[in-house]
Design an enzyme around this catalytic site. Structure first.
Site, short mmCIF file in Angstrom:
data_model
loop_
_atom_site.label_atom_id
_atom_site.label_comp_id
_atom_site.label_asym_id
_atom_site.label_seq_id
_atom_site.Cartn_x
_atom_site.Cartn_y
_atom_site.Cartn_z
N LYS A 15 -15.11 -0.74 -5.13
CA LYS A 15 -14.51 -2.06 -5.40
C LYS A 15 -15.13 -3.15 -4.53
O LYS A 15 -15.41 -4.24 -5.00
CB LYS A 15 -13.01 -2.08 -5.07
CG LYS A 15 -12.14 -1.17 -5.85
CD LYS A 15 -10.66 -1.43 -5.58
CE LYS A 15 -10.21 -1.33 -4.14
NZ LYS A 15 -10.30 -0.04 -3.48
N ARG A 90 -0.97 -3.07 -3.02
CA ARG A 90 -1.19 -1.63 -2.89
C ARG A 90 0.08 -0.83 -3.07
O ARG A 90 0.13 0.35 -2.75
CB ARG A 90 -1.71 -1.32 -1.50
CG ARG A 90 -3.16 -1.59 -1.42
CD ARG A 90 -3.74 -0.88 -0.25
NE ARG A 90 -5.02 -1.48 -0.03
CZ ARG A 90 -5.98 -0.96 0.69
NH1 ARG A 90 -5.80 0.18 1.28
NH2 ARG A 90 -7.11 -1.56 0.82
N ARG A 135 -20.35 5.73 4.11
CA ARG A 135 -20.34 4.27 3.97
C ARG A 135 -20.69 3.60 5.31
O ARG A 135 -20.24 4.02 6.37
CB ARG A 135 -18.94 3.82 3.52
CG ARG A 135 -18.82 2.33 3.37
CD ARG A 135 -17.66 1.95 2.51
NE ARG A 135 -16.38 2.23 3.14
CZ ARG A 135 -15.22 1.95 2.55
NH1 ARG A 135 -15.19 1.45 1.33
NH2 ARG A 135 -14.09 2.21 3.16
N ARG A 168 -17.00 2.15 9.77
CA ARG A 168 -15.61 1.82 10.07
C ARG A 168 -14.92 3.00 10.74
O ARG A 168 -15.17 4.14 10.38
CB ARG A 168 -14.89 1.50 8.75
CG ARG A 168 -15.05 0.09 8.32
CD ARG A 168 -14.51 -0.15 6.96
NE ARG A 168 -13.19 0.44 6.72
CZ ARG A 168 -12.51 0.28 5.60
NH1 ARG A 168 -13.02 -0.44 4.62
NH2 ARG A 168 -11.34 0.84 5.44
N ARG A 179 -5.62 8.33 3.93
CA ARG A 179 -5.67 7.13 3.08
C ARG A 179 -5.53 7.51 1.60
O ARG A 179 -4.92 6.78 0.82
CB ARG A 179 -6.98 6.37 3.33
CG ARG A 179 -6.94 5.62 4.66
CD ARG A 179 -8.31 5.32 5.20
NE ARG A 179 -9.03 4.36 4.41
CZ ARG A 179 -10.37 4.25 4.42
NH1 ARG A 179 -11.09 5.06 5.17
NH2 ARG A 179 -10.95 3.35 3.68
P1 AMP Z 1 -9.46 -1.08 3.10
O1 AMP Z 1 -10.48 -1.86 3.84
O2 AMP Z 1 -9.05 -1.75 1.83
O3 AMP Z 1 -9.83 0.36 2.91
O4 AMP Z 1 -8.16 -1.07 4.04
C1 AMP Z 1 -8.17 -0.50 5.33
C2 AMP Z 1 -6.74 -0.31 5.83
O5 AMP Z 1 -6.11 -1.59 5.95
C3 AMP Z 1 -5.84 0.50 4.91
O6 AMP Z 1 -5.98 1.90 5.12
C4 AMP Z 1 -4.46 -0.01 5.32
O7 AMP Z 1 -4.04 0.57 6.56
C5 AMP Z 1 -4.73 -1.49 5.58
N1 AMP Z 1 -4.53 -2.32 4.36
C6 AMP Z 1 -5.47 -2.94 3.60
N2 AMP Z 1 -4.90 -3.60 2.58
C7 AMP Z 1 -3.57 -3.39 2.70
C8 AMP Z 1 -2.43 -3.80 1.95
N3 AMP Z 1 -2.56 -4.54 0.83
N4 AMP Z 1 -1.21 -3.40 2.38
C9 AMP Z 1 -1.05 -2.66 3.48
N5 AMP Z 1 -2.07 -2.21 4.23
C10 AMP Z 1 -3.32 -2.58 3.86
#
Ligand code: AMP
Length: 221
Positions: A15, A90, A135, A168, A179
Site C-alpha cells: 500500500k 484500522r 523492507r 523499521r 501486527r
Molecule cells: P504502519 O506503518 O501502517 O505499518 O503502522 C505501524 C504501527 O503504527 C502499527 O503497527 C500500529 O501500532 C500503529 N498504527 C498505524 N496506523 C494506526 C491506526 N490507524 N490506528 C492505530 N494504530 C496505528
C-alpha cells in the site's frame, strides 16, 4: 465533490509504495498514520511516547490519539480537495470516528463533503512476513524498497535522494506476527463494512509492482 481514497490491506501488502505514487499523480496528500505516529515517536511528543508502547507490541494505538493526529493533518490546506488515507481506519471503531471527522471537515471547509472509495490490497498472507522483513525505507525521503522485488541500485543507499536506508524496528518477525494478528482481528472486518456500503474495490496486489499500479489507475482514473 472531493474524492477520498481509503487503502486497506495487511502490513507489507505494498500500500505504502502505491499510495505514495498515487498521491503524486492526483496531487493529493498521502496521509499515512504509521508515518505520522513514527514522527511523533521520534519527536517524543506526549502522543508519541504513549503510542510507542503499542507500536512496539504490534497493537493499535488508542483511537483517540490517532483521531487527534489525523484530524489536525486533514485540516491542512493541501487536504482541502481530497486525500489518500493509508493505514486509517484500522478498525470499525475508527471507521465510525472517520465518518465523524468527515462531518466536522465539511463544516470546517464549508463544502459539500466527499465521495469515499475504499481500495483493498489483496495478498496471500504467506508471502507477507518475507516481504516485511526485507523492507527498507529511506531515512531522508521515505522511499520504500524491498530487498526481494524492489532493490536499491546501491546497497543501503536510496536511488532517489542518496539517503541511507533503514529497517523499521517493527519489521522483525516477532512484531510482524503480532501486527498480522491485530490486522485479522481489528482491520479485516472493515472489508465487510465497506463492502456492505458498496464502496469497496479489490486489487490483486500479489502481482509485480507495475501491474498493481495499472490496476490502481483503472480504479482511480
Ligand atoms: P504502519 O506503518 O501502517 O505499518 O503502522 C505501524 C504501527 O503504527 C502499527 O503497527 C500500529 O501500532 C500503529 N498504527 C498505524 N496506523 C494506526 C491506526 N490507524 N490506528 C492505530 N494504530 C496505528
Amino acid at each position: 465533490m472531493k474524492n477520498i481514497y481509503i487503502f486497506l490491506g495487511p502490513p507489507g501488502s505494498g500500500k505504502g509504495t502505491q499510495t505514495a505514487r498515487l498521491a503524486e499523480r492526483l496531487n493529493f496528500p498521502h496521509v499515512d498514520t504509521g508515518s505520522l505516529l513514527r514522527a511523533n515517536v521520534k519527536a517524543q511528543t506526549p502522543y508519541g511516547i504513549e503510542a510507542k508502547k503499542y507500536m512496539d507490541q504490534g497493537q493499535l494505538v488508542p483511537a483517540e490519539i490517532v483521531e487527534n493526529i489525523i484530524f489536525e493533518r486533514l485540516k491542512e490546506n493541501d487536504a482541502k480537495n481530497g486525500y489518500i488515507l493509508d493505514g486509517y481506519p484500522r478498525s470499525i471503531e475508527q471507521a465510525l470516528i472517520l465518518e465523524g471527522i468527515h462531518e466536522k471537515l465539511k463544516n470546517f471547509w464549508h463544502d459539500d463533503g466527499a465521495n469515499v472509495c475504499a481500495i483493498y490490497f489483496d495478498v496471500p498472507m504467506e508471502s507477507l512476513i518475507e516481504r516485511l522483513v526485507n523492507r527498507r525505507s529511506c531515512s531522508k525521503c521515505g522511499e520504500i524498497y524491498n530487498l526481494i522485488n524492489k532493490k536499491p541500485q546501491r546497497a543501503g543507499i536510496c536511488d532517489k535522494c542518496g539517503g541511507s536506508l533503514i529497517q523499521r524496528s517493527d519489521d522483525n518477525e516477532e512484531t510482524a506476527r503480532l501486527r498480522f494478528e491485530t490486522y485479522n482481528n481489528e482491520t479485516y472486518p472493515l472489508l465487510k463494512y465497506y463492502g456492505d456500503k458498496g464502496i469497496l474495490k479489490t486489487i490483486n496486489a500479489n502481482l509485480p509492482i507495475d501491474e498493481v499500479w495499472e490496476e490502481l489507475i483503472k480504479i482511480t482514473g
